[in-house]
Design a protein around this motif. Structure first.
Motif, PDB file in Angstrom:
ATOM      1  N   ALA A   1      -6.811   4.300   5.914  1.00 10.84           N
ATOM      2  CA  ALA A   1      -7.153   4.416   4.491  1.00 10.84           C
ATOM      3  C   ALA A   1      -5.992   3.926   3.623  1.00 10.84           C
ATOM      4  CB  ALA A   1      -7.508   5.855   4.142  1.00 10.84           C
ATOM      5  N   THR A   2      -4.758   4.229   4.029  1.00 12.21           N
ATOM      6  CA  THR A   2      -3.580   3.771   3.284  1.00 12.21           C
ATOM      7  C   THR A   2      -3.486   2.252   3.321  1.00 12.21           C
ATOM      8  OG1 THR A   2      -2.401   5.823   3.806  1.00 12.21           O
ATOM      9  CG2 THR A   2      -1.071   3.948   3.114  1.00 12.21           C
ATOM     10  N   ARG A   3      -3.702   1.667   4.485  1.00 16.89           N
ATOM     11  CA  ARG A   3      -3.678   0.199   4.602  1.00 16.89           C
ATOM     12  C   ARG A   3      -4.782  -0.431   3.743  1.00 16.89           C
ATOM     13  NH1 ARG A   3      -2.429   1.301  10.034  1.00 16.89           N
ATOM     14  NH2 ARG A   3      -4.618   1.059  10.617  1.00 16.89           N
ATOM     15  N   THR A   4      -5.949   0.178   3.769  1.00 16.29           N
ATOM     16  CA  THR A   4      -7.065  -0.340   2.967  1.00 16.29           C
ATOM     17  C   THR A   4      -6.739  -0.282   1.482  1.00 16.29           C
ATOM     18  OG1 THR A   4      -8.651   0.366   4.649  1.00 16.29           O
ATOM     19  CG2 THR A   4      -9.517  -0.038   2.445  1.00 16.29           C
ATOM     20  N   GLN A   5      -6.137   0.834   1.052  1.00 18.22           N
ATOM     21  CA  GLN A   5      -5.754   0.966  -0.357  1.00 18.22           C
ATOM     22  C   GLN A   5      -4.698  -0.084  -0.719  1.00 18.22           C
ATOM     23  OE1 GLN A   5      -4.109   4.727  -1.507  1.00 18.22           O
ATOM     24  NE2 GLN A   5      -3.975   4.165  -3.661  1.00 18.22           N
ATOM     25  N   GLU A   6      -3.730  -0.290   0.165  1.00 17.66           N
ATOM     26  CA  GLU A   6      -2.698  -1.294  -0.100  1.00 17.66           C
ATOM     27  C   GLU A   6      -3.312  -2.688  -0.172  1.00 17.66           C
ATOM     28  OE1 GLU A   6       0.040  -0.547   3.077  1.00 17.66           O
ATOM     29  OE2 GLU A   6       0.950   1.164   2.065  1.00 17.66           O
ATOM     30  N   ASP A   7      -4.251  -2.993   0.725  1.00 13.00           N
ATOM     31  CA  ASP A   7      -4.943  -4.290   0.692  1.00 13.00           C
ATOM     32  C   ASP A   7      -5.712  -4.459  -0.614  1.00 13.00           C
ATOM     33  OD1 ASP A   7      -3.975  -4.952   3.193  1.00 13.00           O
ATOM     34  OD2 ASP A   7      -5.844  -4.446   4.252  1.00 13.00           O
ATOM     35  N   LEU A   8      -6.407  -3.403  -1.023  1.00 10.41           N
ATOM     36  CA  LEU A   8      -7.155  -3.464  -2.276  1.00 10.41           C
ATOM     37  C   LEU A   8      -6.225  -3.662  -3.469  1.00 10.41           C
ATOM     38  CD1 LEU A   8      -9.859  -0.719  -1.694  1.00 10.41           C
ATOM     39  CD2 LEU A   8     -10.256  -3.162  -1.942  1.00 10.41           C
ATOM     40  N   ASN A   9      -5.101  -2.953  -3.461  1.00  9.41           N
ATOM     41  CA  ASN A   9      -4.135  -3.101  -4.556  1.00  9.41           C
ATOM     42  C   ASN A   9      -3.583  -4.523  -4.611  1.00  9.41           C
ATOM     43  OD1 ASN A   9      -4.405  -0.467  -5.414  1.00  9.41           O
ATOM     44  ND2 ASN A   9      -2.657   0.286  -4.263  1.00  9.41           N
TER      45      ASN A   9
END
Length: 117
Positions: free
Chosen positions: A42-50
C-alpha cells in the motif's frame, strides 16, 4: 477531488487487506507477516500514485507555459498574414470596384439608348 479519491482508495485497500488478514485462518506470525507485506504494498502504491500525480501536475504546468508562450506568437503570425492579405487584396478590390463602375456606366448607357429608340 483526485487526492480525496486516492486517499479513499488507499484507506479502503489497507482496511480491506487488514480485515482480510485478521479474519483469515492463519497463525499470528503469518498474519503479521502478511499484514506487513500488505502495508508495504500500500505504501509503494501510494508513492507511485504521488509520483504520477506530480508528473501530471508538472506536465500540466509545462503545457500551460507553452500555450501562454505560443498564443502571442500565433497572434503575431496571424496579424502578419492578415496584413499581407490586405496588402495583396486591396489593389484587386479597387480593380473590381472600377470594373463594377464601368459595368454600371454601360448599363446606364444601354438603358438610355433603349429609351431613345
Amino acid at each position: 477531488m483526485i487526492k480525496n479519491f486516492i486517499k479513499g482508495l488507499l484507506f479502503g485497500s489497507v482496511l480491506g487487506g487488514a480485515l482480510g488478514l485478521l479474519f483469515a485462518p492463519r497463525s499470528g506470525n503469518d498474519t503479521r507477516r502478511k499484514l506487513s507485506l500488505s502495508l508495504e504494498e500500500a505504501t509503494r502504491t501510494q508513492e507511485d500514485l504521488n509520483r504520477s500525480l506530480q508528473r501530471f501536475t508538472n506536465s500540466a504546468k509545462e503545457t500551460q507555459t507553452l500555450i501562454t508562450k505560443m498564443i502571442p506568437e500565433l497572434m503575431t503570425g496571424l496579424q502578419k498574414d492578415i496584413e499581407a492579405f490586405q496588402f495583396q487584396a486591396e489593389p484587386r478590390i479597387k480593380r473590381i470596384q472600377k470594373q463594377a463602375e464601368v459595368l454600371n456606366e454601360h448599363i446606364a448607357q444601354l438603358e438610355t439608348a433603349k429609351k431613345h429608340e
